[in-house]
Write a protein that holds these residues in place. Structure first.
Motif, PDB file in Angstrom:
ATOM      1  N   PHE A  28       0.857  -1.183   0.000  1.00  0.00           N
ATOM      2  CA  PHE A  28       0.000   0.000   0.000  1.00  0.00           C
ATOM      3  C   PHE A  28       0.892   1.231   0.000  1.00  0.00           C
ATOM      4  O   PHE A  28       1.658   1.429   0.944  1.00  0.00           O
ATOM      5  N   GLN A  29       0.820   2.011  -1.041  1.00  0.00           N
ATOM      6  CA  GLN A  29       1.595   3.243  -1.172  1.00  0.00           C
ATOM      7  C   GLN A  29       3.086   3.024  -0.886  1.00  0.00           C
ATOM      8  O   GLN A  29       3.728   3.786  -0.165  1.00  0.00           O
ATOM      9  N   TYR A  35      -2.232  -6.679   8.943  1.00  0.00           N
ATOM     10  CA  TYR A  35      -3.346  -6.338   9.815  1.00  0.00           C
ATOM     11  C   TYR A  35      -3.613  -7.456  10.803  1.00  0.00           C
ATOM     12  O   TYR A  35      -3.174  -8.589  10.607  1.00  0.00           O
ATOM     13  N   PHE A  63     -11.279   5.081   9.279  1.00  0.00           N
ATOM     14  CA  PHE A  63     -11.681   4.866   7.894  1.00  0.00           C
ATOM     15  C   PHE A  63     -10.485   4.663   6.962  1.00  0.00           C
ATOM     16  O   PHE A  63     -10.573   3.936   5.978  1.00  0.00           O
ATOM     17  N   PHE A  64      -9.343   5.299   7.268  1.00  0.00           N
ATOM     18  CA  PHE A  64      -8.147   5.146   6.437  1.00  0.00           C
ATOM     19  C   PHE A  64      -7.697   3.687   6.403  1.00  0.00           C
ATOM     20  O   PHE A  64      -7.206   3.205   5.390  1.00  0.00           O
ATOM     21  N   LEU A  66      -9.494   1.161   6.251  1.00  0.00           N
ATOM     22  CA  LEU A  66     -10.353   0.384   5.361  1.00  0.00           C
ATOM     23  C   LEU A  66      -9.895   0.439   3.903  1.00  0.00           C
ATOM     24  O   LEU A  66     -10.322  -0.367   3.098  1.00  0.00           O
ATOM     25  N   GLU A  67      -9.061   1.410   3.568  1.00  0.00           N
ATOM     26  CA  GLU A  67      -8.562   1.502   2.202  1.00  0.00           C
ATOM     27  C   GLU A  67      -7.672   0.317   1.899  1.00  0.00           C
ATOM     28  O   GLU A  67      -7.453  -0.091   0.846  1.00  0.00           O
TER      29      GLU A  67
END
Length: 67
Positions: A28-29, A35, A63-64, A66-67
């Motif tokens: 991711f990025q 997780y 919420f971040f 959840l990406e």
């Protein structure tokens, strides 16, 4: 895939309460993402996500996560 010790340490409270459920999510990025997968019978809200990039650990939630 082996889970880095930094991630295992950051998730130590969850591991002590619910067991060994840390998993690799992918990239991711530019960071490797991991997780803590809560057992099915636990209502926990947002997941705990750990990003490792260049040896630095970042924990994200809300919420971040959840990406």
């Amino acid at each position: 895939m082996n889970i880095p010790s930094q991630v295992m340490k950051a998730a130590s409270e969850l591991r002590a309460m619910y067991g060994e459920h840390v998993e690799h999510l992918g990239e991711f990025q530019g960071a490797q993402a991991y997780y803590y997968r809560f057992p099915d019978d636990v209502d926990a809200g947002f997941p705990s996500v750990y990003l490792i990039k260049d040896g630095e650990l970042t924990e994200i939630s809300g919420f971040f996560a959840l990406e």
